[in-house]
Design a protein around this motif. Structure first.
Motif, PDB file in Angstrom:
ATOM      1  N   ALA A 181       0.832  -1.202   0.000  1.00  0.00           N
ATOM      2  CA  ALA A 181       0.000   0.000   0.000  1.00  0.00           C
ATOM      3  C   ALA A 181       0.866   1.252   0.000  1.00  0.00           C
ATOM      4  CB  ALA A 181      -0.925  -0.010   1.217  1.00  0.00           C
ATOM      5  N   ASP A 182       1.964   1.203   0.752  1.00  0.00           N
ATOM      6  CA  ASP A 182       2.880   2.344   0.804  1.00  0.00           C
ATOM      7  C   ASP A 182       3.503   2.607  -0.572  1.00  0.00           C
ATOM      8  OD1 ASP A 182       4.409   4.340   2.422  1.00  0.00           O
ATOM      9  OD2 ASP A 182       6.110   3.129   1.766  1.00  0.00           O
ATOM     10  N   GLU A 183       3.807   1.522  -1.307  1.00  0.00           N
ATOM     11  CA  GLU A 183       4.349   1.693  -2.663  1.00  0.00           C
ATOM     12  C   GLU A 183       3.331   2.377  -3.574  1.00  0.00           C
ATOM     13  OE1 GLU A 183       6.864  -1.326  -4.619  1.00  0.00           O
ATOM     14  OE2 GLU A 183       6.351  -2.597  -2.895  1.00  0.00           O
ATOM     15  N   CYS A 184       2.061   1.996  -3.442  1.00  0.00           N
ATOM     16  CA  CYS A 184       1.019   2.635  -4.253  1.00  0.00           C
ATOM     17  C   CYS A 184       0.978   4.135  -3.985  1.00  0.00           C
ATOM     18  CB  CYS A 184      -0.344   2.025  -3.947  1.00  0.00           C
ATOM     19  SG  CYS A 184      -0.539   0.310  -4.483  1.00  0.00           S
ATOM     20  N   LEU A 185       1.054   4.491  -2.706  1.00  0.00           N
ATOM     21  CA  LEU A 185       1.015   5.908  -2.342  1.00  0.00           C
ATOM     22  C   LEU A 185       2.277   6.630  -2.818  1.00  0.00           C
ATOM     23  CD1 LEU A 185      -0.447   5.672   1.275  1.00  0.00           C
ATOM     24  CD2 LEU A 185      -1.660   6.164  -0.863  1.00  0.00           C
ATOM     25  N   ARG A 186       3.395   5.928  -2.801  1.00  0.00           N
ATOM     26  CA  ARG A 186       4.652   6.536  -3.281  1.00  0.00           C
ATOM     27  C   ARG A 186       4.564   6.832  -4.774  1.00  0.00           C
ATOM     28  NH1 ARG A 186       9.162   4.003  -5.173  1.00  0.00           N
ATOM     29  NH2 ARG A 186       8.484   1.996  -4.316  1.00  0.00           N
TER      30      ARG A 186
END
Length: 279
Positions: A181-186
């Motif tokens: 999920a953090d990668e998506c936001l990044r």
């Protein structure tokens, strides 16, 4: 009211740092202390400021409850030595402390008539501090030591592995999901600190919803079978990270399967997006 009989302790030197050893009721009632040698037992009793050293298991015969606090690697050999001794176990409570091992490893003591159990500290929880399992008499003895602490949780005998599995699912398996999920936001251009706050809030919201409504709280495009929105998400991931796309689709399919939902609609979308990667 009759005076309670002393507690026995079979422990390694490290048992002095046990959470049990810090409990006033445990220290007040501690009697014979057995270790790998009389010298270690003496040192342990001195460090605890309670109890007295003994050299043989039979010298714990006066105790109605015996706590075993040793490293997991030594637990089974210690239990074998205890049950091979001439100590009377019928009617006694034999309790493992400071370990995720459960009463199942005390089977040989149970066969000799002992009530077996275990207790460990749940350091991550402010509401529930102690996890207890085992036979009724053993659980009662532990709660007596904890002074019926309201922050204890009692589970069915030999069920600690299920509690561990729950923690694996809710903690260990949650980390890769949060990472993805953090990668998506990044990729969306959201700064790291803001992304962290965003995900923390989302996780708290989800846990609260589940606590209130259980499975009924599962909502969103995936739960609702919204083909259009799910395809848009997959299409966006296709442009940025094929590995992340595969992980995303795999987790979505597993979630649908677990809840007994139709998977074919998502599988068709997945095949379409993955085929784009291969072109």
């Amino acid at each position: 009211m009759s005076q309670q009989r002393p507690l026995g302790l079979v422990g390694a030197g490290s048992a002095a740092g046990s959470f049990l050893a810090r409990l006033p009721e445990f220290r007040k009632r501690l009697g014979p202390v057995k270790s790998i040698s009389l010298r270690v037992a003496s040192r342990l009793a001195n460090t605890l400021g309670a109890g007295f050293p003994v050299g043989r298991f039979e010298e714990l015969d006066e105790c109605d409850a015996i706590f075993i606090i040793v490293p997991d690697s030594r637990a089974r050999s210690t239990i074998r030595e205890l049950t091979a001794s001439r100590i009377r176990l019928d009617g006694k409570s034999i309790i493992l402390g400071d370990t995720w091992l459960g009463s199942e490893v005390l089977e040989s003591a149970a066969l000799r008539g002992a009530g077996t159990g275990s207790v460990c500290l749940l350091e991550f929880s402010a509401d529930i501090r102690f996890l207890i399992e085992g036979a009724r008499h053993a659980v009662t003895e532990v709660k007596r030591i904890l002074r019926h602490d309201a922050r204890s949780l009692t589970v069915a005998p030999e069920s600690k592995p299920l509690v561990q599995a729950a923690l694996t699912l809710s903690e260990s398996l949650l980390f890769p999901l949060l990472g993805a999920a953090d990668e998506c936001l990044r990729y969306a251009g959201i700064p790291h600190l803001q992304a962290g706050a965003f995900l923390e809030a989302a996780a708290i919201r989800a846990s609260r919803a589940y606590g209130k409504s259980g499975r009924k709280a599962w909502t969103g495009p995936l739960a609702d079978g919204d083909t259009h929105l799910m395809k848009r998400q997959a299409s966006a991931l296709t442009q940025y990270d094929p590995t992340l796309l595969r992980f995303f689709l795999d987790q979505c399919q597993r979630a649908l399967q677990y809840y007994g939902r139709e998977v074919k609609w998502l599988s068709n979308s997945a095949e379409g997006e993955i085929s784009k990667i291969c072109l």
